[in-house]
Scaffold this motif. Structure first.
Motif, PDB file in Angstrom:
ATOM      1  N   PRO A 109       0.797  -1.228   0.000  1.00  0.00           N
ATOM      2  CA  PRO A 109       0.000   0.000   0.000  1.00  0.00           C
ATOM      3  C   PRO A 109       0.833   1.285   0.000  1.00  0.00           C
ATOM      4  O   PRO A 109       0.285   2.350  -0.288  1.00  0.00           O
ATOM      5  CB  PRO A 109      -0.833  -0.133   1.278  1.00  0.00           C
ATOM      6  CG  PRO A 109      -0.052  -1.044   2.158  1.00  0.00           C
ATOM      7  CD  PRO A 109       0.624  -2.008   1.245  1.00  0.00           C
ATOM      8  N   ASP A 110       2.132   1.209   0.298  1.00  0.00           N
ATOM      9  CA  ASP A 110       2.975   2.422   0.327  1.00  0.00           C
ATOM     10  C   ASP A 110       3.909   2.509  -0.867  1.00  0.00           C
ATOM     11  O   ASP A 110       4.728   3.427  -0.940  1.00  0.00           O
ATOM     12  CB  ASP A 110       3.763   2.453   1.637  1.00  0.00           C
ATOM     13  CG  ASP A 110       2.857   2.554   2.853  1.00  0.00           C
ATOM     14  OD1 ASP A 110       1.994   3.453   2.860  1.00  0.00           O
ATOM     15  OD2 ASP A 110       2.957   1.709   3.759  1.00  0.00           O
ATOM     16  N   LYS A 111       3.857   1.561  -1.800  1.00  0.00           N
ATOM     17  CA  LYS A 111       4.667   1.588  -3.019  1.00  0.00           C
ATOM     18  C   LYS A 111       3.757   1.357  -4.205  1.00  0.00           C
ATOM     19  O   LYS A 111       3.063   0.355  -4.254  1.00  0.00           O
ATOM     20  CB  LYS A 111       5.736   0.496  -2.983  1.00  0.00           C
ATOM     21  CG  LYS A 111       6.784   0.685  -1.901  1.00  0.00           C
ATOM     22  CD  LYS A 111       7.814  -0.445  -1.962  1.00  0.00           C
ATOM     23  CE  LYS A 111       8.877  -0.296  -0.875  1.00  0.00           C
ATOM     24  NZ  LYS A 111       9.861  -1.399  -0.963  1.00  0.00           N
ATOM     25  N   PRO A 112       3.760   2.287  -5.160  1.00  0.00           N
ATOM     26  CA  PRO A 112       2.880   2.094  -6.319  1.00  0.00           C
ATOM     27  C   PRO A 112       3.296   0.887  -7.153  1.00  0.00           C
ATOM     28  O   PRO A 112       4.491   0.614  -7.309  1.00  0.00           O
ATOM     29  CB  PRO A 112       3.008   3.396  -7.105  1.00  0.00           C
ATOM     30  CG  PRO A 112       4.225   4.072  -6.591  1.00  0.00           C
ATOM     31  CD  PRO A 112       4.517   3.570  -5.222  1.00  0.00           C
ATOM     32  N   GLY A 113       2.311   0.177  -7.620  1.00  0.00           N
ATOM     33  CA  GLY A 113       2.573  -0.985  -8.453  1.00  0.00           C
ATOM     34  C   GLY A 113       1.362  -1.304  -9.306  1.00  0.00           C
ATOM     35  O   GLY A 113       0.255  -0.830  -9.038  1.00  0.00           O
ATOM     36  N   LYS A 171      -1.058  -6.916  -7.795  1.00  0.00           N
ATOM     37  CA  LYS A 171      -1.812  -6.511  -6.615  1.00  0.00           C
ATOM     38  C   LYS A 171      -1.180  -5.305  -5.913  1.00  0.00           C
ATOM     39  O   LYS A 171      -1.084  -5.258  -4.693  1.00  0.00           O
ATOM     40  CB  LYS A 171      -1.955  -7.686  -5.644  1.00  0.00           C
ATOM     41  CG  LYS A 171      -2.749  -8.853  -6.225  1.00  0.00           C
ATOM     42  CD  LYS A 171      -2.919  -9.962  -5.220  1.00  0.00           C
ATOM     43  CE  LYS A 171      -3.734 -11.111  -5.822  1.00  0.00           C
ATOM     44  NZ  LYS A 171      -3.930 -12.225  -4.869  1.00  0.00           N
ATOM     45  N   GLY A 172      -0.723  -4.357  -6.747  1.00  0.00           N
ATOM     46  CA  GLY A 172      -0.207  -3.097  -6.224  1.00  0.00           C
ATOM     47  C   GLY A 172       1.264  -3.100  -5.858  1.00  0.00           C
ATOM     48  O   GLY A 172       1.767  -2.093  -5.336  1.00  0.00           O
ATOM     49  N   CYS A 173       1.983  -4.156  -6.092  1.00  0.00           N
ATOM     50  CA  CYS A 173       3.420  -4.206  -5.776  1.00  0.00           C
ATOM     51  C   CYS A 173       4.249  -4.000  -7.053  1.00  0.00           C
ATOM     52  O   CYS A 173       3.853  -4.427  -8.143  1.00  0.00           O
ATOM     53  CB  CYS A 173       3.775  -5.541  -5.131  1.00  0.00           C
ATOM     54  SG  CYS A 173       3.145  -5.708  -3.451  1.00  0.00           S
ATOM     55  N   PRO A 174       5.448  -3.370  -6.947  1.00  0.00           N
ATOM     56  CA  PRO A 174       6.299  -3.140  -8.129  1.00  0.00           C
ATOM     57  C   PRO A 174       7.106  -4.378  -8.507  1.00  0.00           C
ATOM     58  O   PRO A 174       7.229  -5.323  -7.718  1.00  0.00           O
ATOM     59  CB  PRO A 174       7.219  -2.008  -7.671  1.00  0.00           C
ATOM     60  CG  PRO A 174       7.329  -2.206  -6.188  1.00  0.00           C
ATOM     61  CD  PRO A 174       5.988  -2.719  -5.730  1.00  0.00           C
ATOM     62  N   ASP A 175       7.677  -4.360  -9.736  1.00  0.00           N
ATOM     63  CA  ASP A 175       8.614  -5.398 -10.213  1.00  0.00           C
ATOM     64  C   ASP A 175       9.866  -4.662 -10.707  1.00  0.00           C
ATOM     65  O   ASP A 175       9.987  -4.340 -11.886  1.00  0.00           O
ATOM     66  CB  ASP A 175       7.969  -6.216 -11.318  1.00  0.00           C
ATOM     67  CG  ASP A 175       8.913  -7.279 -11.881  1.00  0.00           C
ATOM     68  OD1 ASP A 175       9.932  -7.576 -11.226  1.00  0.00           O
ATOM     69  OD2 ASP A 175       8.622  -7.818 -12.977  1.00  0.00           O
ATOM     70  N   THR A 176      10.776  -4.373  -9.761  1.00  0.00           N
ATOM     71  CA  THR A 176      11.918  -3.500 -10.056  1.00  0.00           C
ATOM     72  C   THR A 176      12.812  -4.069 -11.142  1.00  0.00           C
ATOM     73  O   THR A 176      13.268  -3.338 -12.041  1.00  0.00           O
ATOM     74  CB  THR A 176      12.724  -3.264  -8.768  1.00  0.00           C
ATOM     75  OG1 THR A 176      11.853  -2.696  -7.777  1.00  0.00           O
ATOM     76  CG2 THR A 176      13.895  -2.324  -9.012  1.00  0.00           C
ATOM     77  N   ASP A 177      13.121  -5.384 -11.093  1.00  0.00           N
ATOM     78  CA  ASP A 177      14.057  -5.959 -12.068  1.00  0.00           C
ATOM     79  C   ASP A 177      13.360  -6.446 -13.330  1.00  0.00           C
ATOM     80  O   ASP A 177      14.005  -6.966 -14.247  1.00  0.00           O
ATOM     81  CB  ASP A 177      14.854  -7.099 -11.437  1.00  0.00           C
ATOM     82  CG  ASP A 177      13.966  -8.188 -10.848  1.00  0.00           C
ATOM     83  OD1 ASP A 177      12.749  -8.187 -11.150  1.00  0.00           O
ATOM     84  OD2 ASP A 177      14.470  -9.029 -10.074  1.00  0.00           O
ATOM     85  N   GLY A 178      12.007  -6.277 -13.397  1.00  0.00           N
ATOM     86  CA  GLY A 178      11.273  -6.613 -14.622  1.00  0.00           C
ATOM     87  C   GLY A 178      11.314  -8.076 -15.005  1.00  0.00           C
ATOM     88  O   GLY A 178      11.184  -8.407 -16.186  1.00  0.00           O
ATOM     89  N   ASP A 179      11.501  -8.945 -14.033  1.00  0.00           N
ATOM     90  CA  ASP A 179      11.576 -10.364 -14.351  1.00  0.00           C
ATOM     91  C   ASP A 179      10.212 -11.059 -14.258  1.00  0.00           C
ATOM     92  O   ASP A 179      10.134 -12.283 -14.307  1.00  0.00           O
ATOM     93  CB  ASP A 179      12.590 -11.079 -13.451  1.00  0.00           C
ATOM     94  CG  ASP A 179      12.261 -10.955 -11.961  1.00  0.00           C
ATOM     95  OD1 ASP A 179      11.223 -10.333 -11.639  1.00  0.00           O
ATOM     96  OD2 ASP A 179      13.037 -11.461 -11.135  1.00  0.00           O
ATOM     97  N   GLY A 180       9.126 -10.253 -14.107  1.00  0.00           N
ATOM     98  CA  GLY A 180       7.796 -10.842 -14.045  1.00  0.00           C
ATOM     99  C   GLY A 180       7.417 -11.355 -12.681  1.00  0.00           C
ATOM    100  O   GLY A 180       6.357 -11.981 -12.528  1.00  0.00           O
ATOM    101  N   LEU A 181       8.213 -11.058 -11.682  1.00  0.00           N
ATOM    102  CA  LEU A 181       7.942 -11.488 -10.319  1.00  0.00           C
ATOM    103  C   LEU A 181       7.941 -10.249  -9.437  1.00  0.00           C
ATOM    104  O   LEU A 181       8.916  -9.498  -9.396  1.00  0.00           O
ATOM    105  CB  LEU A 181       9.005 -12.486  -9.851  1.00  0.00           C
ATOM    106  CG  LEU A 181       8.663 -13.329  -8.623  1.00  0.00           C
ATOM    107  CD1 LEU A 181       7.478 -14.232  -8.914  1.00  0.00           C
ATOM    108  CD2 LEU A 181       9.871 -14.177  -8.205  1.00  0.00           C
ATOM    109  N   ALA A 182       6.772 -10.012  -8.747  1.00  0.00           N
ATOM    110  CA  ALA A 182       6.649  -8.816  -7.917  1.00  0.00           C
ATOM    111  C   ALA A 182       7.711  -8.809  -6.826  1.00  0.00           C
ATOM    112  O   ALA A 182       8.116  -9.862  -6.314  1.00  0.00           O
ATOM    113  CB  ALA A 182       5.251  -8.761  -7.303  1.00  0.00           C
TER     114      ALA A 182
END
Length: 605
Positions: free
Chosen positions: A446-450, A455-466
């Motif tokens: 809830p404190d990081k846009p995604g 379900k609202g979480c980011p995927d920083t390394d773009g590997d398809g896993l939140a």
């Protein structure tokens, strides 16, 4: 009568069913607006009825001959009494109470008075017995009835105990019916004889002249005959017969033709009461909610028992008449006809919920309510009646149909998925702290846009896993390794001496042998001084000379494949062995397959 009774019962049930099915089930509101239904009418009813119709009696008489002394039975006939031309007029008053949620069924009781009348006829009445003449002398008396018609007037009083039914199916019309037993209080019969009788006599004499009774079926030849038959035998034309009988009567004989009874009336009251029944189906015409006129039919049945009169005589020598009803032991009385009556409905109007508002004016008759809402309740006391309150047990606002808005975000609690936390309409009243368009209650981060897909979480390394599921969120890796990079696969080195097998009479190196070829290349790279010698072989089929050439081609094919894969051709040598040096028997297919081979050997120079 049984068929008539069953027909009336069937008609009553049918009319009741038609009445109740006349209104569709979904028209309750419409009916309540158009007219007052049975549950809302007064439960007490006073019915005053007037009725009239035909009456029938089935009479059973006793074979009572005790009143006639020394009756000559072979010559006598008491006849058969029948009732006809009966009618009934009268009325009743009864009071009833209707019960149950529909107020269709009720119980009632009252008083019924009936004035009934009819004719009694007795056919073939003739008796011969021992009587006396005017002087008291013994004689054989003959009495024959001439159309002995009795006019009967009956007083019949009863207490009806009724099962009552009513159904009002429109403002003006309804159906009602009474069915139940009747307890008889009195059944008095007053009869008047309208017929006449012929009196004849036969006198017999003993020695000395005294009169005696001639009891023979056929009178004695010495007896004196004062009879119609005797006179007609002497005067075939019958002229003067009445005069002759009058003269005999004047002389003291108990004779005469066409004589009327000296006492022409008789009264009998049945001594044993009866329990009968009444069926009365009717249509009701409502003048108001309190008065209705009833029109219909009725059917009554009563069974009476009676103790017949001892020494009964319908008529005696003194011309005294007693009604044949005095000799009746049982009488089954039935009557059918029309009925008209008036019904008064009275008493306190029904108030099922006891809120002081009659059901006919109460919009919520089964729930206690307030007068300001026409009898409907306001459970949460927010000034909005329950029928218009979407949240009946929780005080709320009128603009939200009685529902509250606890967090003040302009969305009523019943539509707010987060009723105690303010939020936008787009998210159904729930907050979104990180502004990613996903409500906090559904946002795993809830404190990081995604994105919504995570379900609202980011995927920083773009590997398809939140990130919340990625053990290496900064480095891409497969989900099978929890988002971390895979380690390099271990090198499995195939021994250099592993045989390279060939098809029969073939020199093609199969893909299966690639690992051993890679071992050869690695060996050459690892040791600059190493040299590989490839030894070619064949099975025993074919000539030795051919097999020698075939094995050489096989060794050369392996060499070319290694060179193609990057091997140094200068450090690779070949040797042909033909069918020599087999490693298995050439007498089986499996053995020959093992002998068709090339084997690499390492040498260091």
């Amino acid at each position: 009568m049984k068929k008539v009774f069953l027909s009336i019962i069937t008609a009553t049930v049918a009319v009741s069913a038609i009445a109740q099915s006349a209104m569709p089930a979904d028209s309750v509101k419409m009916r309540k607006k158009n007219f007052t239904r049975d549950p809302d009418l007064s439960r007490w009813a006073l019915d005053i009825n007037f009725l009239g119709g035909t009456m029938m009696q089935d009479l059973t008489s006793a074979p009572n001959t005790n009143g006639y002394l020394n009756l000559i039975a072979q010559n006598s006939n008491l006849g058969t009494t029948k009732f006809k031309k009966g009618n009934t007029f009268g009325g009743d008053i009864n009071i009833g109470y209707f019960f149950g949620p529909g107020c269709h069924w009720g119980l009632g009781a009252g008083f019924m008075y009936l004035a009934q009348s009819g004719d009694l006829s007795t056919d073939k009445f003739h008796v011969e017995y021992q009587g006396t003449d005017a002087a008291g002398k013994i004689t054989r008396q003959h009495i024959t009835a001439n159309d002995p018609l009795e006019k009967v007037k009956i007083t019949n009083m009863n207490i009806p105990i009724l099962l009552k039914y009513k159904y009002r199916f429109s403002k003006a019309l309804g159906f009602t019916a009474d069915l139940g037993p009747m307890l008889n209080l009195q059944m008095t019969n007053k009869a008047t004889m309208k017929g006449s009788f012929d009196y004849e006599a036969i006198n017999a004499y003993a020695e000395g002249g005294a009169q005696v009774f001639d009891g023979g079926v056929v009178p004695a030849s010495t007896s004196e005959l004062i009879t119609r038959d005797f006179y007609m035998s002497q005067h075939p034309d019958g002229a003067g017969i009445n005069t002759w009988f009058d003269q005999q009567r004047a002389a003291g004989e108990s004779v005469g033709l066409g004589r009327k009874p000296s006492v022409g009336t008789s009264e009998v009251s049945y001594t044993t009461g009866s329990i009968g029944f009444l069926v009365r189906p009717e249509l009701s015409w409502y003048l108001s909610d309190h008065v209705a006129i009833n029109f219909g039919l009725y059917y009554m049945y009563q069974s009476f028992k009676n103790e017949n009169k001892a020494n009964y005589m319908m008529i005696n020598g003194a011309e005294q008449y007693t009604t044949t009803l005095a000799n009746v032991t049982s009488s089954n009385v039935s009557s059918i006809g029309g009925n008209v009556g008036v019904r008064f409905l009275f008493g306190k109007l029904r108030d099922r919920d006891e809120d002081g508002i009659p059901d006919k004016k109460d919009k919520c008759p089964d729930v206690w309510g307030l007068e300001q809402f026409q009898g409907c309740p306001d459970t949460d006391k927010d000034g909005i009646q329950d029928s218009e309150d979407s949240c009946r047990t929780i005080p709320g606002l009128a603009k939200f149909n009685g529902c509250p808005d606890s967090d003040g975000d302009g969305i009523p609690d019943k539509e707010d998925e987060c009723p105690y936390q303010a939020g936008p309409v787009a998210l159904k009243g729930c907050p979104d702290r990180d502004g990613d368009g996903i409500a906090d209650k559904n946002d795993l981060c809830p404190d990081k846009p995604g994105p919504a897909m995570y379900k609202g979480c980011p995927d920083t390394d773009g590997d398809g896993l939140a990130d919340n599921e990625d053990q290496c969120p900064e480095v891409a890796g497969p989900a099978s390794n929890n988002g971390c990079p895979l380690p390099p696969p271990p090198v499995v080195e195939v021994p250099l001496s592993t045989p390279i097998l060939f098809e029969t009479n073939k020199t093609v190196v199969s893909d299966v042998s690639v690992p051993v070829l890679e071992t050869a290349i690695k060996t050459l790279k690892d040791d600059p001084n190493a040299t590989i010698i490839i030894h070619g072989h064949a099975d025993a089929r074919g000539t030795n000379q051919y097999n020698m050439k075939l094995s050489l081609r096989r060794a050369q094919a392996v060499k070319q494949q290694i060179i193609k894969m990057g091997g140094d051709k200068k450090r690779i040598k070949v040797m042909a062995h033909g069918e020599n040096d087999p490693v298995a028997s050439n007498s089986t297919a499996e053995g020959m397959a093992q002998n068709r081979r090339a084997v690499m050997r390492l040498t260091v120079e």
